[in-house]
Design an enzyme around this catalytic site. Structure first.
Site, mmCIF file in Angstrom:
data_model
loop_
_atom_site.group_PDB
_atom_site.id
_atom_site.type_symbol
_atom_site.label_atom_id
_atom_site.label_comp_id
_atom_site.label_asym_id
_atom_site.label_seq_id
_atom_site.Cartn_x
_atom_site.Cartn_y
_atom_site.Cartn_z
ATOM 1 C CG HIS A 129 -0.442 -0.380 2.477
ATOM 2 N ND1 HIS A 129 0.227 0.514 3.278
ATOM 3 C CD2 HIS A 129 -0.420 -1.571 3.120
ATOM 4 C CE1 HIS A 129 0.613 -0.133 4.385
ATOM 5 N NE2 HIS A 129 0.234 -1.391 4.314
ATOM 6 C CG HIS A 176 0.274 8.728 1.439
ATOM 7 N ND1 HIS A 176 -0.531 7.687 1.865
ATOM 8 C CD2 HIS A 176 1.089 9.027 2.492
ATOM 9 C CE1 HIS A 176 -0.241 7.402 3.129
ATOM 10 N NE2 HIS A 176 0.753 8.188 3.522
ATOM 11 C CG HIS A 204 4.827 6.163 4.539
ATOM 12 N ND1 HIS A 204 4.982 6.297 5.912
ATOM 13 C CD2 HIS A 204 3.651 6.766 4.244
ATOM 14 C CE1 HIS A 204 3.945 6.919 6.409
ATOM 15 N NE2 HIS A 204 3.129 7.227 5.429
ATOM 16 C CB THR A 207 -3.430 8.775 6.864
ATOM 17 O OG1 THR A 207 -2.215 8.221 6.335
ATOM 18 C CG2 THR A 207 -3.175 10.165 7.411
ATOM 19 C CB THR A 208 -2.737 3.367 6.881
ATOM 20 O OG1 THR A 208 -1.722 3.180 7.884
ATOM 21 C CG2 THR A 208 -2.192 4.198 5.745
ATOM 22 C CG HIS A 262 3.037 11.097 5.474
ATOM 23 N ND1 HIS A 262 1.861 10.403 5.334
ATOM 24 C CD2 HIS A 262 2.733 12.397 5.228
ATOM 25 C CE1 HIS A 262 0.879 11.234 5.024
ATOM 26 N NE2 HIS A 262 1.384 12.452 4.962
ATOM 27 C CD GLU A 291 -2.570 9.824 3.342
ATOM 28 O OE1 GLU A 291 -1.880 9.847 4.375
ATOM 29 O OE2 GLU A 291 -3.446 8.963 3.122
HETATM 30 C C1 LIG Z 1 0.453 -1.836 12.920
HETATM 31 O O1 LIG Z 1 1.257 -0.775 13.336
HETATM 32 C C2 LIG Z 1 1.295 0.366 12.587
HETATM 33 C C3 LIG Z 1 1.999 1.442 13.102
HETATM 34 C C4 LIG Z 1 2.113 2.622 12.393
HETATM 35 C C5 LIG Z 1 1.522 2.766 11.165
HETATM 36 C C6 LIG Z 1 1.644 4.046 10.426
HETATM 37 C C7 LIG Z 1 2.878 4.840 10.627
HETATM 38 C C8 LIG Z 1 0.585 4.436 9.638
HETATM 39 C C9 LIG Z 1 0.550 5.692 8.864
HETATM 40 O O2 LIG Z 1 1.592 6.129 8.381
HETATM 41 O O3 LIG Z 1 -0.535 6.277 8.758
HETATM 42 C C10 LIG Z 1 0.801 1.697 10.628
HETATM 43 C C11 LIG Z 1 0.693 0.488 11.337
HETATM 44 ZN ZN LIG Z 2 1.511 8.400 5.391
#
Ligand SMILES: COc1ccc(/C(C)=C/C(=O)O)cc1
Ligand SMILES: [Zn+2]
Length: 265
Positions: free
Chosen positions: A67, A98, A96, A207-208, A121, A108
Protein backbone atom coordinates in the site's frame (compact mmCIF):
# COMPACT_ATOMS: atom_id res chain seq x y z
CA UNK A 1 -8.31 -7.98 10.00
CA UNK A 2 -9.34 -8.07 6.34
CA UNK A 3 -6.46 -6.84 4.22
CA UNK A 4 -7.17 -3.14 3.78
CA UNK A 5 -6.17 -1.15 0.72
CA UNK A 6 -7.42 1.61 -1.53
CA UNK A 7 -9.76 -0.21 -3.87
CA UNK A 8 -13.57 0.04 -3.80
CA UNK A 9 -13.73 -3.28 -1.98
CA UNK A 10 -11.13 -2.56 0.73
CA UNK A 11 -10.54 1.19 0.62
CA UNK A 12 -10.98 4.05 3.15
CA UNK A 13 -14.82 3.83 3.09
CA UNK A 14 -14.59 0.20 4.34
CA UNK A 15 -11.88 0.65 7.00
CA UNK A 16 -14.47 1.36 9.75
CA UNK A 17 -15.45 -2.35 9.71
CA UNK A 18 -12.16 -3.35 11.35
CA UNK A 19 -11.30 0.12 12.72
CA UNK A 20 -14.48 1.76 14.07
CA UNK A 21 -12.43 4.84 14.96
CA UNK A 22 -12.43 5.61 11.20
CA UNK A 23 -16.03 6.84 11.64
CA UNK A 24 -16.25 7.53 15.39
CA UNK A 25 -12.89 9.30 15.82
CA UNK A 26 -12.92 13.07 16.33
CA UNK A 27 -9.27 13.65 15.47
CA UNK A 28 -8.77 11.66 12.29
CA UNK A 29 -6.26 12.47 9.54
CA UNK A 30 -5.75 13.72 6.91
CA UNK A 31 -7.65 17.02 6.80
CA UNK A 32 -8.21 19.82 4.33
CA UNK A 33 -6.02 22.75 5.47
CA UNK A 34 -8.15 25.85 5.04
CA UNK A 35 -6.34 29.19 4.92
CA UNK A 36 -9.24 31.67 5.00
CA UNK A 37 -12.67 31.92 6.65
CA UNK A 38 -14.18 30.45 9.80
CA UNK A 39 -12.29 27.20 10.30
CA UNK A 40 -9.00 28.48 8.87
CA UNK A 41 -5.55 27.86 10.27
CA UNK A 42 -4.70 30.43 12.96
CA UNK A 43 -1.27 32.10 12.94
CA UNK A 44 0.64 31.35 16.18
CA UNK A 45 3.77 33.50 16.62
CA UNK A 46 5.04 31.13 19.32
CA UNK A 47 5.57 28.35 16.78
CA UNK A 48 9.32 27.96 16.27
CA UNK A 49 11.14 26.32 13.34
CA UNK A 50 11.23 22.54 13.29
CA UNK A 51 14.68 21.12 14.07
CA UNK A 52 15.80 17.89 12.41
CA UNK A 53 19.05 16.08 13.07
CA UNK A 54 19.26 13.58 10.22
CA UNK A 55 22.77 12.19 9.81
CA UNK A 56 22.95 10.26 6.53
CA UNK A 57 21.44 6.79 6.99
CA UNK A 58 23.99 4.03 6.40
CA UNK A 59 21.81 0.95 6.82
CA UNK A 60 18.18 0.73 5.73
CA UNK A 61 15.56 -1.43 4.03
CA UNK A 62 13.39 -0.10 1.22
CA UNK A 63 10.16 -2.05 0.90
CA UNK A 64 6.89 -2.23 -1.01
CA UNK A 65 4.25 -3.29 1.55
CA UNK A 66 1.46 -3.35 -1.04
CA UNK A 67 0.00 0.00 0.00
CA UNK A 68 3.08 2.24 -0.07
CA UNK A 69 6.85 2.19 -0.39
CA UNK A 70 8.70 2.64 2.88
CA UNK A 71 12.31 3.50 3.83
CA UNK A 72 13.12 1.86 7.15
CA UNK A 73 16.58 2.50 8.68
CA UNK A 74 18.09 0.04 11.15
CA UNK A 75 16.95 0.49 14.78
CA UNK A 76 20.29 2.05 15.70
CA UNK A 77 19.69 5.15 13.61
CA UNK A 78 20.28 8.38 15.54
CA UNK A 79 18.00 10.66 13.56
CA UNK A 80 15.95 12.99 15.75
CA UNK A 81 13.30 15.69 15.61
CA UNK A 82 12.51 18.56 17.99
CA UNK A 83 11.39 22.17 17.99
CA UNK A 84 8.30 23.46 16.19
CA UNK A 85 5.22 22.69 18.34
CA UNK A 86 7.02 19.84 20.11
CA UNK A 87 8.09 19.83 23.76
CA UNK A 88 9.94 16.51 23.54
CA UNK A 89 12.62 14.91 21.32
CA UNK A 90 11.34 12.38 18.78
CA UNK A 91 13.20 9.47 17.17
CA UNK A 92 12.97 8.84 13.42
CA UNK A 93 11.20 5.58 12.51
CA UNK A 94 10.51 5.49 8.78
CA UNK A 95 9.37 7.48 5.79
CA UNK A 96 6.85 6.56 3.09
CA UNK A 97 4.83 8.20 0.34
CA UNK A 98 1.24 8.67 -0.91
CA UNK A 99 0.57 9.39 -4.58
CA UNK A 100 -2.07 9.44 -7.33
CA UNK A 101 -2.26 8.21 -10.91
CA UNK A 102 -2.20 11.74 -12.29
CA UNK A 103 -0.80 15.10 -11.20
CA UNK A 104 -4.15 16.45 -9.94
CA UNK A 105 -4.43 13.98 -7.06
CA UNK A 106 -2.27 12.00 -4.65
CA UNK A 107 -1.60 13.96 -1.47
CA UNK A 108 -3.48 13.13 1.73
CA UNK A 109 -3.62 16.64 3.17
CA UNK A 110 -5.13 19.32 0.90
CA UNK A 111 -4.81 23.08 0.93
CA UNK A 112 -8.16 24.80 0.33
CA UNK A 113 -9.30 21.60 -1.37
CA UNK A 114 -6.25 21.39 -3.65
CA UNK A 115 -4.37 18.08 -3.76
CA UNK A 116 -0.71 17.79 -4.72
CA UNK A 117 0.52 14.85 -6.83
CA UNK A 118 2.12 13.20 -3.80
CA UNK A 119 2.96 13.58 -0.11
CA UNK A 120 6.04 12.40 1.82
CA UNK A 121 5.55 11.34 5.46
CA UNK A 122 8.46 11.25 7.90
CA UNK A 123 7.29 9.20 10.92
CA UNK A 124 8.81 9.75 14.39
CA UNK A 125 7.96 8.65 17.95
CA UNK A 126 8.42 10.40 21.30
CA UNK A 127 11.59 8.87 22.76
CA UNK A 128 11.31 10.76 26.06
CA UNK A 129 7.96 9.38 27.24
CA UNK A 130 7.94 7.31 30.47
CA UNK A 131 4.97 5.36 29.02
CA UNK A 132 6.65 3.59 26.11
CA UNK A 133 10.09 2.77 24.77
CA UNK A 134 9.48 1.64 21.20
CA UNK A 135 7.62 2.80 18.10
CA UNK A 136 4.99 0.04 18.24
CA UNK A 137 4.38 0.70 21.96
CA UNK A 138 4.02 4.40 21.13
CA UNK A 139 1.36 3.64 18.51
CA UNK A 140 -0.64 1.61 21.03
CA UNK A 141 -0.16 4.05 23.92
CA UNK A 142 -3.22 6.36 23.55
CA UNK A 143 -0.78 9.24 24.10
CA UNK A 144 -2.10 12.08 21.88
CA UNK A 145 1.41 13.03 20.81
CA UNK A 146 3.11 9.63 20.86
CA UNK A 147 4.05 10.16 17.22
CA UNK A 148 5.00 13.16 15.16
CA UNK A 149 4.68 12.92 11.38
CA UNK A 150 6.24 15.56 9.11
CA UNK A 151 4.29 15.93 5.87
CA UNK A 152 5.81 17.41 2.71
CA UNK A 153 3.83 17.96 -0.48
CA UNK A 154 5.46 16.90 -3.74
CA UNK A 155 4.85 18.93 -6.89
CA UNK A 156 5.99 18.25 -10.46
CA UNK A 157 8.93 20.31 -11.71
CA UNK A 158 12.66 19.75 -11.93
CA UNK A 159 14.16 16.38 -11.13
CA UNK A 160 14.95 16.03 -7.43
CA UNK A 161 18.55 14.80 -7.32
CA UNK A 162 18.37 14.20 -3.57
CA UNK A 163 15.34 11.89 -3.97
CA UNK A 164 16.78 10.15 -7.06
CA UNK A 165 18.40 7.33 -5.03
CA UNK A 166 14.88 6.53 -3.78
CA UNK A 167 12.95 6.93 -7.05
CA UNK A 168 15.65 4.96 -8.92
CA UNK A 169 15.04 2.07 -6.51
CA UNK A 170 11.26 1.90 -7.08
CA UNK A 171 11.66 -0.50 -10.02
CA UNK A 172 13.51 -2.89 -7.69
CA UNK A 173 10.48 -3.13 -5.35
CA UNK A 174 7.83 -3.29 -8.08
CA UNK A 175 6.27 -6.40 -6.56
CA UNK A 176 4.25 -6.07 -3.35
CA UNK A 177 6.06 -7.63 -0.45
CA UNK A 178 9.45 -7.09 -2.05
CA UNK A 179 12.26 -5.24 -0.31
CA UNK A 180 15.89 -4.38 -0.92
CA UNK A 181 18.62 -3.27 1.44
CA UNK A 182 19.35 0.31 0.58
CA UNK A 183 22.70 0.51 -1.20
CA UNK A 184 25.11 3.02 0.36
CA UNK A 185 24.15 6.09 2.38
CA UNK A 186 21.01 8.18 2.09
CA UNK A 187 20.95 11.87 3.03
CA UNK A 188 17.32 12.67 3.91
CA UNK A 189 18.19 16.20 5.06
CA UNK A 190 19.17 17.08 1.49
CA UNK A 191 15.62 16.22 0.32
CA UNK A 192 13.97 18.76 2.61
CA UNK A 193 13.64 22.51 2.11
CA UNK A 194 16.46 24.53 3.68
CA UNK A 195 14.28 26.21 6.31
CA UNK A 196 11.56 24.32 8.19
CA UNK A 197 9.83 27.48 9.42
CA UNK A 198 6.49 27.59 7.56
CA UNK A 199 4.07 24.81 8.49
CA UNK A 200 0.54 23.88 9.62
CA UNK A 201 0.23 21.81 12.79
CA UNK A 202 -2.71 19.98 14.39
CA UNK A 203 -3.59 16.91 16.45
CA UNK A 204 -4.56 13.93 14.32
CA UNK A 205 -4.11 10.26 13.58
CA UNK A 206 -2.42 7.67 11.45
CA UNK A 207 -3.95 7.83 7.97
CA UNK A 208 -3.96 4.05 7.54
CA UNK A 209 -5.30 1.33 9.84
CA UNK A 210 -5.09 1.21 12.88
CA UNK A 211 -5.87 4.97 12.44
CA UNK A 212 -4.63 5.55 16.02
CA UNK A 213 -5.25 9.11 17.24
CA UNK A 214 -1.70 9.60 18.48
CA UNK A 215 -0.12 11.97 15.96
CA UNK A 216 1.09 15.55 16.24
CA UNK A 217 0.97 16.50 12.53
CA UNK A 218 3.34 19.08 11.03
CA UNK A 219 2.59 19.74 7.33
CA UNK A 220 4.98 22.09 5.55
CA UNK A 221 3.75 24.85 3.26
CA UNK A 222 6.62 24.63 0.75
CA UNK A 223 6.34 21.63 -1.62
CA UNK A 224 9.30 19.53 -2.70
CA UNK A 225 9.83 19.37 -6.48
CA UNK A 226 10.15 16.05 -8.34
CA UNK A 227 10.16 15.38 -12.09
CA UNK A 228 7.38 13.75 -14.08
CA UNK A 229 9.66 10.73 -14.56
CA UNK A 230 10.07 10.45 -10.79
CA UNK A 231 6.29 10.61 -10.35
CA UNK A 232 5.83 7.95 -13.03
CA UNK A 233 8.24 5.69 -11.15
CA UNK A 234 5.87 5.71 -8.13
CA UNK A 235 2.94 4.90 -10.40
CA UNK A 236 4.66 1.73 -11.66
CA UNK A 237 4.83 0.09 -8.22
CA UNK A 238 2.40 -2.86 -7.86
CA UNK A 239 -0.18 -3.46 -5.12
CA UNK A 240 0.08 -7.26 -5.03
CA UNK A 241 -3.11 -7.75 -7.04
CA UNK A 242 -1.45 -7.26 -10.40
CA UNK A 243 -2.27 -3.57 -10.49
CA UNK A 244 -0.16 -0.48 -9.78
CA UNK A 245 -0.63 1.22 -6.41
CA UNK A 246 -2.38 4.41 -7.39
CA UNK A 247 -4.36 6.70 -5.17
CA UNK A 248 -2.98 5.36 -1.88
CA UNK A 249 -4.40 8.42 -0.10
CA UNK A 250 -7.22 8.69 2.43
CA UNK A 251 -9.76 11.47 1.74
CA UNK A 252 -9.91 14.39 4.22
CA UNK A 253 -11.66 13.78 7.57
CA UNK A 254 -13.93 16.13 9.58
CA UNK A 255 -12.09 18.69 11.75
CA UNK A 256 -14.70 18.46 14.56
CA UNK A 257 -13.64 20.82 17.37
CA UNK A 258 -9.97 20.88 16.38
CA UNK A 259 -8.08 24.00 15.42
CA UNK A 260 -5.14 24.14 13.03
CA UNK A 261 -2.21 26.42 13.86
CA UNK A 262 0.08 27.99 11.29
CA UNK A 263 3.63 29.13 11.98
CA UNK A 264 3.34 31.75 9.23
CA UNK A 265 0.95 34.60 8.39
C1 LIG B 1 0.45 -1.84 12.92
O1 LIG B 1 1.26 -0.78 13.34
C2 LIG B 1 1.30 0.37 12.59
C3 LIG B 1 2.00 1.44 13.10
C4 LIG B 1 2.11 2.62 12.39
C5 LIG B 1 1.52 2.77 11.17
C6 LIG B 1 1.64 4.05 10.43
C7 LIG B 1 2.88 4.84 10.63
C8 LIG B 1 0.59 4.44 9.64
C9 LIG B 1 0.55 5.69 8.86
O2 LIG B 1 1.59 6.13 8.38
O3 LIG B 1 -0.53 6.28 8.76
C10 LIG B 1 0.80 1.70 10.63
C11 LIG B 1 0.69 0.49 11.34
ZN1 LIG C 1 1.51 8.40 5.39
Amino acid sequence: MAPWGYSKENGPATWHKDCPIANTGVRQSPIDLITTGQTCAKYDSNLKPVIVSYPAFSEATFLNNGHSVQFQPSAGNLSELSGGPLTKKYKFEQFHFHWGNNDSEGSEHRVNGKMYPAELHLVHWNSESPNFSSFQEAVGSNDPHALCVLGFFLKVGAENASLKPITDLLSKVKNAGSSVSFPGKFDLKAVLPETLTDYYTYDGSLTTPPLAECVKWIVFKEPIEVSTAQMEAFRAVDDGHGKPITGNYRPPCPLHTRTVAASFK
